[in-house]
Design a protein around this motif. Structure first.
Motif, PDB file in Angstrom:
ATOM      1  N   ALA A 198       0.825  -1.208   0.000  1.00  7.44           N
ATOM      2  CA  ALA A 198       0.000   0.000   0.000  1.00  7.44           C
ATOM      3  C   ALA A 198       0.861   1.261   0.000  1.00  7.44           C
ATOM      4  O   ALA A 198       0.572   2.235  -0.717  1.00  7.44           O
ATOM      5  CB  ALA A 198      -0.933  -0.016   1.216  1.00  7.44           C
ATOM      6  N   ILE A 199       1.929   1.249   0.772  1.00  8.85           N
ATOM      7  CA  ILE A 199       2.829   2.410   0.800  1.00  8.85           C
ATOM      8  C   ILE A 199       3.503   2.606  -0.554  1.00  8.85           C
ATOM      9  O   ILE A 199       3.630   3.741  -1.046  1.00  8.85           O
ATOM     10  CB  ILE A 199       3.871   2.241   1.920  1.00  8.85           C
ATOM     11  N   SER A 200       3.919   1.519  -1.172  1.00  8.39           N
ATOM     12  CA  SER A 200       4.568   1.610  -2.489  1.00  8.39           C
ATOM     13  C   SER A 200       3.612   2.156  -3.540  1.00  8.39           C
ATOM     14  O   SER A 200       4.005   2.956  -4.394  1.00  8.39           O
ATOM     15  CB  SER A 200       5.086   0.230  -2.906  1.00  8.39           C
ATOM     16  N   LYS A 201       2.367   1.728  -3.494  1.00  8.57           N
ATOM     17  CA  LYS A 201       1.391   2.248  -4.454  1.00  8.57           C
ATOM     18  C   LYS A 201       1.093   3.727  -4.203  1.00  8.57           C
ATOM     19  O   LYS A 201       0.866   4.488  -5.155  1.00  8.57           O
ATOM     20  CB  LYS A 201       0.096   1.421  -4.383  1.00  8.57           C
ATOM     21  N   TYR A 202       1.091   4.139  -2.962  1.00  6.42           N
ATOM     22  CA  TYR A 202       0.823   5.542  -2.659  1.00  6.42           C
ATOM     23  C   TYR A 202       1.927   6.445  -3.206  1.00  6.42           C
ATOM     24  O   TYR A 202       1.658   7.519  -3.747  1.00  6.42           O
ATOM     25  CB  TYR A 202       0.694   5.714  -1.148  1.00  6.42           C
ATOM     26  N   PHE A 203       3.166   5.994  -3.092  1.00  6.38           N
ATOM     27  CA  PHE A 203       4.292   6.769  -3.603  1.00  6.38           C
ATOM     28  C   PHE A 203       4.656   6.416  -5.047  1.00  6.38           C
ATOM     29  O   PHE A 203       5.686   6.878  -5.555  1.00  6.38           O
ATOM     30  CB  PHE A 203       5.524   6.574  -2.704  1.00  6.38           C
ATOM     31  N   GLN A 204       3.835   5.565  -5.684  1.00  2.95           N
ATOM     32  CA  GLN A 204       3.987   5.214  -7.095  1.00  2.95           C
ATOM     33  C   GLN A 204       5.351   4.599  -7.406  1.00  2.95           C
ATOM     34  O   GLN A 204       6.004   4.921  -8.397  1.00  2.95           O
ATOM     35  CB  GLN A 204       3.751   6.443  -7.976  1.00  2.95           C
ATOM     36  N   VAL A 205       5.780   3.695  -6.541  1.00 14.20           N
ATOM     37  CA  VAL A 205       7.050   2.997  -6.764  1.00 14.20           C
ATOM     38  C   VAL A 205       6.830   1.484  -6.789  1.00 14.20           C
ATOM     39  O   VAL A 205       7.797   0.724  -6.708  1.00 14.20           O
ATOM     40  CB  VAL A 205       8.086   3.358  -5.676  1.00 14.20           C
ATOM     41  N   TYR A 206       5.577   1.062  -6.901  1.00 18.22           N
ATOM     42  CA  TYR A 206       5.309  -0.373  -6.896  1.00 18.22           C
ATOM     43  C   TYR A 206       5.606  -1.010  -8.244  1.00 18.22           C
ATOM     44  O   TYR A 206       6.131  -2.123  -8.313  1.00 18.22           O
ATOM     45  CB  TYR A 206       3.848  -0.615  -6.510  1.00 18.22           C
ATOM     46  N   GLY A 207       5.270  -0.329  -9.351  1.00 20.55           N
ATOM     47  CA  GLY A 207       5.521  -0.898 -10.672  1.00 20.55           C
ATOM     48  C   GLY A 207       4.520  -1.963 -11.038  1.00 20.55           C
ATOM     49  O   GLY A 207       4.869  -3.141 -11.190  1.00 20.55           O
ATOM     50  N   SER A 212      10.664  -4.216 -12.894  1.00 23.35           N
ATOM     51  CA  SER A 212      11.853  -3.373 -12.898  1.00 23.35           C
ATOM     52  C   SER A 212      12.562  -3.478 -11.549  1.00 23.35           C
ATOM     53  O   SER A 212      11.894  -3.498 -10.495  1.00 23.35           O
ATOM     54  CB  SER A 212      11.469  -1.914 -13.169  1.00 23.35           C
ATOM     55  N   PRO A 213      13.893  -3.536 -11.546  1.00 34.84           N
ATOM     56  CA  PRO A 213      14.619  -3.574 -10.261  1.00 34.84           C
ATOM     57  C   PRO A 213      14.512  -2.274  -9.487  1.00 34.84           C
ATOM     58  O   PRO A 213      14.900  -2.225  -8.319  1.00 34.84           O
ATOM     59  CB  PRO A 213      16.059  -3.858 -10.694  1.00 34.84           C
ATOM     60  N   TYR A 214      14.014  -1.220 -10.131  1.00 31.36           N
ATOM     61  CA  TYR A 214      13.861   0.067  -9.448  1.00 31.36           C
ATOM     62  C   TYR A 214      12.501   0.208  -8.765  1.00 31.36           C
ATOM     63  O   TYR A 214      12.254   1.228  -8.114  1.00 31.36           O
ATOM     64  CB  TYR A 214      14.057   1.204 -10.454  1.00 31.36           C
ATOM     65  N   ASP A 215      11.635  -0.784  -8.917  1.00 34.53           N
ATOM     66  CA  ASP A 215      10.339  -0.780  -8.260  1.00 34.53           C
ATOM     67  C   ASP A 215      10.310  -1.846  -7.162  1.00 34.53           C
ATOM     68  O   ASP A 215      11.156  -2.749  -7.126  1.00 34.53           O
ATOM     69  CB  ASP A 215       9.219  -1.041  -9.274  1.00 34.53           C
ATOM     70  N   THR A 216       9.332  -1.741  -6.297  1.00 34.63           N
ATOM     71  CA  THR A 216       9.261  -2.649  -5.143  1.00 34.63           C
ATOM     72  C   THR A 216       8.494  -3.929  -5.422  1.00 34.63           C
ATOM     73  O   THR A 216       8.528  -4.844  -4.602  1.00 34.63           O
ATOM     74  CB  THR A 216       8.593  -1.929  -3.961  1.00 34.63           C
ATOM     75  N   ILE A 218       8.878  -6.506  -7.492  1.00 32.69           N
ATOM     76  CA  ILE A 218       9.633  -7.742  -7.633  1.00 32.69           C
ATOM     77  C   ILE A 218      10.194  -8.191  -6.287  1.00 32.69           C
ATOM     78  O   ILE A 218      10.245  -9.391  -5.977  1.00 32.69           O
ATOM     79  CB  ILE A 218      10.756  -7.558  -8.685  1.00 32.69           C
ATOM     80  N   TYR A 219      10.571  -7.248  -5.425  1.00 29.91           N
ATOM     81  CA  TYR A 219      11.140  -7.608  -4.129  1.00 29.91           C
ATOM     82  C   TYR A 219      10.062  -8.106  -3.169  1.00 29.91           C
ATOM     83  O   TYR A 219      10.282  -9.080  -2.431  1.00 29.91           O
ATOM     84  CB  TYR A 219      11.867  -6.399  -3.535  1.00 29.91           C
ATOM     85  N   LEU A 220       8.926  -7.449  -3.171  1.00 31.97           N
ATOM     86  CA  LEU A 220       7.837  -7.890  -2.300  1.00 31.97           C
ATOM     87  C   LEU A 220       7.312  -9.258  -2.724  1.00 31.97           C
ATOM     88  O   LEU A 220       6.975 -10.096  -1.873  1.00 31.97           O
ATOM     89  CB  LEU A 220       6.705  -6.860  -2.314  1.00 31.97           C
ATOM     90  N   LEU A 221       7.250  -9.499  -4.032  1.00 32.61           N
ATOM     91  CA  LEU A 221       6.817 -10.818  -4.499  1.00 32.61           C
ATOM     92  C   LEU A 221       7.805 -11.905  -4.118  1.00 32.61           C
ATOM     93  O   LEU A 221       7.416 -13.022  -3.741  1.00 32.61           O
ATOM     94  CB  LEU A 221       6.612 -10.791  -6.017  1.00 32.61           C
TER      95      LEU A 221
END
Length: 450
Positions: A198-207, A212-216, A218-221
């Protein structure tokens, strides 16, 4: 029909009459048709999208209603005959897996922008169901202490893939604790991942639509999948180790209810994601002109889940039928009281607290090795206790007793106990209590080492 003159007189000089409809009819062809409004003007949303989406909603709602009806009927049967609450509380929670999955999938179709939230809640209940299934096994085998005793009576055995390289060893209390810890960590980790998403989507860094390795994303999955694999692996090795003791409960069908749900939902989602990445599912195709490929992929996944849950609801009636758990001749129980017992989550919170305690991690170390048979203590341990003058381990003296399961028990005096992990508790001295001070310190040191 217009009766105006065409500008031409007839050959006999008479004017055209109102009954002469030939010329006006021929002149009134179809020139006005292009000026009529088109279908696109009347329906701004393409007719194909309208039909397909509403058809998907209808199918999802229909199968969700069936699966919920089957699950509610089975739940009521258990609540009315909750004669073994230590078993049936976990059974009811597992049964609820079907309506939770189908409802979340249906909501995901209706609210596409919130599908990540519904899928996260679905995965959290998946972790909760796996935890309940492990504790159902614990209850079937009469508790963790009895499980440890059963494991100690079994010959050394290895681990399935991918830990098949570990040498064969006896499984005991430490093995039970590791399995419990491995399953509980998934329950504790899943809400944290949801908050981070939810935090990643709010700051638009979820992808959302990219890897992309610059988004969260792949790491959360990766964290979620690793935690899920650990939980399922712990459940598998526990089942393999004690499947013969669980045979009277038909554990294979019950295990399939959990494993297949996880299998279908995970691999379906992965397959659809790969098809989207490879371009098989494309953006703005004629059938879905205003939907992205990601939305189509997620919608198909949710639709499949609603259909599959009907099959699992039927399987639950066979695997978790009330006849297997209810006692014949017993009166019916209160539905409200039984429901409150099922909704009490103190057992879950206790296990989650276990994961947060630092002392519990020391019990996961690989240095503890259980002994096969549990009829005799380890030779070195036996010799050391005898050397202390606290009595022979095997002679049944009043000073030190070995019960074959929990370790040593104190008699009239001597060693207090040796717990499941080989840690001795000093409870005083035995027959050499009047020895010199140096001997006392040496004995105390050796007992502490044991």
């Amino acid at each position: 029909v217009s009766t105006q003159s065409t500008g031409k007189e007839k050959a006999d000089g008479e004017s055209p009459t109102t009954n002469d409809l030939t010329t006006p009819f021929v002149s009134f062809s179809m020139p006005a048709m292009p000026d009529m409004p088109s279908v696109a003007d009347i329906y701004p949303t393409p007719i194909n999208d309208f039909d397909i989406r509403h058809m998907a909603w209808f199918i999802a709602g229909f199968f969700t209603a069936i699966s919920m009806l089957l699950s509610v009927l089975l739940t009521i049967e258990h609540l009315q005959r909750l004669h073994r609450p230590y078993l049936q509380i976990y059974v009811v929670r597992i049964i609820w897996m079907v309506p939770v999955y189908s409802t979340n999938a249906c909501l995901g179709l209706l609210t596409e922008h919130l599908d990540w939230l519904w899928s996260s809640l679905r995965e959290f209940y998946e972790a909760f169901a796996i935890w309940n299934f492990l504790h159902l096994f614990f209850a079937m085998l009469e508790g963790e202490e009895n499980i440890s005793q059963l494991l100690l009576q079994k010959p050394p055995s290895g681990y399935p893939f991918p830990l098949c390289f570990i040498k064969h060893r006896v499984k005991g209390p430490t093995f039970t604790h590791r399995v419990k810890f491995g399953v509980t960590q998934y329950v504790a980790l899943r809400p944290i991942v949801t908050v981070l998403t939810a935090i990643s989507k709010y700051f638009q860094v979820y992808g959302e639509d990219q890897w992309s390795p610059y988004d969260t994303k792949i790491y959360l999955l990766c964290i979620t999948n690793l935690s899920q694999c650990v939980a399922l692996y712990c459940l598998c090795i526990f089942y393999i180790a004690l499947c013969d003791n669980l045979a009277k409960w038909r554990p294979l069908y019950k295990f399939a209810c959990i494993k297949l749900v996880v299998f279908f939902t995970y691999w379906q989602g992965l397959t659809l994601s790969l098809l989207t990445e490879w371009g098989v599912i494309k953006d703005h195709i004629p059938q879905f002109s205003h939907l992205t490929s990601t939305v189509v992929s997620v919608g198909v996944q949710n639709l499949f889940i609603t259909v599959e849950m009907v099959l699992f609801a039927i399987l639950h009636h066979y695997a978790f039928g009330v006849r297997e758990f209810a006692l014949p001749g017993e009166r019916e129980t209160s539905i409200l009281g039984s429901l409150l017992a099922v909704l009490t989550m103190t057992d879950v919170t206790d296990d989650i607290k276990m994961v947060t305690k630092k002392a519990e991690y020391s019990r996961l170390r690989c240095c503890v090795v259980e002994q096969y048979g549990a009829a005799q203590p380890p030779p070195m341990l036996s010799d050391s206790v005898s050397a202390l003058g606290l009595g022979d381990v095997n002679d049944g003296s009043d000073y030190v007793k070995y019960n074959g399961v929990d370790g040593f028990e104190a008699g009239d005096s001597g060693v207090g106990a040796v717990d499941d992990h080989g840690v001795a508790v000093l409870a005083g001295f035995g027959r050499n209590a009047e020895s010199s001070e140096g001997e006392d310190s040496e004995s105390e040191h050796l007992i502490a080492c044991l």
